[in-house]
Enzyme design. Structure first.
Site, PDB file in Angstrom:
ATOM      1  CG  ASN A 141      56.662  45.778  43.836  1.00  0.00           C
ATOM      2  OD1 ASN A 141      56.706  47.183  43.939  1.00  0.00           O
ATOM      3  ND2 ASN A 141      55.375  45.478  44.037  1.00  0.00           N
ATOM      4  CD1 TRP A 142      63.165  47.939  44.800  1.00  0.00           C
ATOM      5  CD2 TRP A 142      63.702  50.022  44.560  1.00  0.00           C
ATOM      6  NE1 TRP A 142      64.392  47.738  44.519  1.00  0.00           N
ATOM      7  CE2 TRP A 142      64.765  49.232  44.296  1.00  0.00           C
ATOM      8  CE3 TRP A 142      64.101  51.419  44.540  1.00  0.00           C
ATOM      9  CZ2 TRP A 142      66.026  49.525  43.964  1.00  0.00           C
ATOM     10  CZ3 TRP A 142      65.269  51.736  44.211  1.00  0.00           C
ATOM     11  CH2 TRP A 142      66.217  50.707  43.871  1.00  0.00           C
ATOM     12  CE  LYS A 143      55.006  45.267  47.641  1.00  0.00           C
ATOM     13  NZ  LYS A 143      54.080  44.376  48.651  1.00  0.00           N
ATOM     14  CG  HIS A 179      51.282  44.895  43.276  1.00  0.00           C
ATOM     15  ND1 HIS A 179      50.538  45.002  44.666  1.00  0.00           N
ATOM     16  CD2 HIS A 179      52.340  44.013  43.580  1.00  0.00           C
ATOM     17  CE1 HIS A 179      51.327  44.275  45.318  1.00  0.00           C
ATOM     18  NE2 HIS A 179      52.281  43.658  44.842  1.00  0.00           N
ATOM     19  CD  GLU A 194      50.985  46.276  47.773  1.00  0.00           C
ATOM     20  OE1 GLU A 194      51.821  47.178  47.052  1.00  0.00           O
ATOM     21  OE2 GLU A 194      51.431  45.485  48.499  1.00  0.00           O
ATOM     22  CD  GLU A 220      52.967  39.771  43.848  1.00  0.00           C
ATOM     23  OE1 GLU A 220      54.365  39.644  44.214  1.00  0.00           O
ATOM     24  OE2 GLU A 220      52.435  40.824  43.840  1.00  0.00           O
ATOM     25  N   GLY A 228      53.426  40.744  52.310  1.00  0.00           N
ATOM     26  CA  GLY A 228      53.985  41.605  53.527  1.00  0.00           C
ATOM     27  C   GLY A 228      53.462  41.046  54.761  1.00  0.00           C
ATOM     28  CB  SER A 260      55.946  36.301  52.904  1.00  0.00           C
ATOM     29  OG  SER A 260      55.128  37.458  53.399  1.00  0.00           O
ATOM     30  N   GLY A 293      58.916  41.779  47.534  1.00  0.00           N
ATOM     31  CA  GLY A 293      58.708  42.922  47.953  1.00  0.00           C
ATOM     32  C   GLY A 293      59.609  43.346  49.087  1.00  0.00           C
ATOM     33  N   GLY A 294      59.341  43.148  50.275  1.00  0.00           N
ATOM     34  CA  GLY A 294      60.143  43.671  51.399  1.00  0.00           C
ATOM     35  C   GLY A 294      61.595  43.404  51.218  1.00  0.00           C
TER      36      GLY A 294
HETATM   37  P1  13P Z   1      56.411  41.002  50.134  1.00  0.00           P
HETATM   38  O1  13P Z   1      57.477  40.232  49.518  1.00  0.00           O
HETATM   39  O2  13P Z   1      56.876  42.133  51.013  1.00  0.00           O
HETATM   40  O3  13P Z   1      55.534  40.141  50.857  1.00  0.00           O
HETATM   41  O4  13P Z   1      55.753  41.788  48.884  1.00  0.00           O
HETATM   42  C1  13P Z   1      55.310  40.818  47.787  1.00  0.00           C
HETATM   43  C2  13P Z   1      54.879  41.778  46.614  1.00  0.00           C
HETATM   44  O5  13P Z   1      53.787  42.381  46.848  1.00  0.00           O
HETATM   45  C3  13P Z   1      55.670  41.997  45.608  1.00  0.00           C
HETATM   46  O6  13P Z   1      55.004  42.633  44.522  1.00  0.00           O
END
Ligand code: 13P
Length: 251
Positions: free
Chosen positions: A9-11, A96, A98, A167, A173, A213, A234-235
Site C-alpha cells: 500500500n503505497w499510500k 483502511h 486511515e 491491521e 507506521g 510495521s 505500507g512503508g
Molecule cells: P506500515 O507497514 O507502514 O506500518 O503500514 C501498514 C499499512 O497501513 C498498510 O496498509
C-alpha cells in the site's frame, strides 16, 4: 486452498515518475527471482494507468487504495470502481483505518464500496483492526466483528472473492508490530466468524493478511502462523529491497 499474498500500500507517496520507477524496479527484481506468493501493489489513482502496463500481470497485480461509494455522476474529485477497473487494475483496498478515521468511512459506506468493487470485477482487500485504546480494553474481537458487517451482507460466492487484512491501528507506521501470537489469535477469531457465517470451506479459502510495521525481519515469523496468509505492507513497500525481503519470507 487459500493463497499467500503480499500486497503493498503505497499510500500518498511517490509522484508519477517515482511510482513508475518503483514499479519497474520491482518488476525487474521479481521477474529475475520469481515470488512464491501472489504480489500486489496498490498505488495512488493517478499511477494506475501507467503502472499496469509495465508490470508482468502474471507476477504482480495492481490495485487502487480506495474507490467511490457511488456509481458515477456529480461527485467532484471522486474516482469510481469502474474507472479503477478501466486502468487494468484488479484490486482495491477498502476500509483502511486511515480512510475510516480521517475521511469518516462508515460500515455502511464501506458496504457500498465493496459491492461496487465486486460489480466491476475488482478484488477488494478489506481492512479491519482496532485502535490502541480498544486493544488495551481487550475489545479487539468486538471491534473487528463489528467492522466485518460491511462484508457479511455479501453472498457466500461474493465473500469468496474478497481478501481480508487485519491491521491493528496501533501497529501502523509506528514500528510496533503485533506479535505473531497476537496476530494468530485474532486471525483465527476472524476465520471462526467467517466459518459461523459462511461455513468452514469459505473460511478456509479466505486469505487474511496482517498489516502494521511488517518488515523483512519479522515477516517470516508472522507468515509462519497458520491463519496469517501474508501481509499488507505500507512503508516497507516503498523500497524494492524491503518489499522483496518480505515477499521472500514465503521462500
Ligand atoms: P506500515 O507497514 O507502514 O506500518 O503500514 C501498514 C499499512 O497501513 C498498510 O496498509
Amino acid at each position: 486452498m487459500r493463497k499467500n499474498i503480499v500486497a503493498g500500500n503505497w499510500k500518498m507517496n511517490k509522484n508519477l515518475q517515482e511510482g513508475i520507477a518503483l514499479a519497474k524496479e520491482l518488476n525487474e527484481a521479481l521477474t529475475a527471482d520469481k515470488p512464491n506468493c501472489d504480489v500486489v501493489i496498490c498505488t495512488p489513482f493517478i499511477h494506475l494507468a501507467s503502472v499496469t502496463p509495465i508490470v508482468d500481470s502474471a507476477i504482480i497485480g495492481v490495485g487502487a487504495e480506495n474507490c467511490a461509494d457511488k456509481v458515477s455522476g456529480a461527485y467532484t474529485g471522486e474516482v469510481s470502481a469502474e474507472m479503477v477497473a478501466s486502468t487494468g487494475a484488479q484490486y482495491v483496498i477498502l476500509g483502511h483505518s486511515e480512510r475510516r478515521s480521517y475521511y469518516g468511512e462508515t460500515v455502511e459506506i464501506l458496504e457500498e464500496k465493496v459491492k461496487l468493487a465486486l460489480a466491476n470485477n475488482l478484488t477488494p482487500i478489506f481492512c479491519i483492526g482496532e485502535v490502541l485504546e480498544e486493544r488495551k480494553a481487550e475489545k479487539q474481537n468486538e471491534v473487528v466483528a463489528a467492522q466485518l458487517a460491511s462484508v457479511f451482507t455479501l453472498s457466500a460466492e461474493d465473500f469468496g472473492k474478497i481478501i481480508l487484512a487485519y491491521e491493528p491501528v496501533w501497529a501502523i507506521g509506528t514500528g510496533l508490530t503485533a506479535t505473531p501470537e497476537q496476530a494468530q489469535d485474532i486471525h483465527a477469531y476472524i476465520r471462526s466468524l467467517i466459518a459461523e457465517k459462511y461455513g468452514q470451506e469459505v473460511a478456509d479459502n479466505c486469505s487474511i493478511l496482517y498489516g502494521g510495521s511488517c518488515k523483512p525481519s519479522n515477516a517470516k515469523e508472522l507468515f509462519a502462523k497458520p491463519d496469517v496468509d501474508g501481509g499488507l505492507i505500507g512503508g516497507a513497500a516503498l523500497k524494492v529491497a524491503d518489499f522483496k525481503g518480505i515477499i521472500d519470507a514465503f521462500k
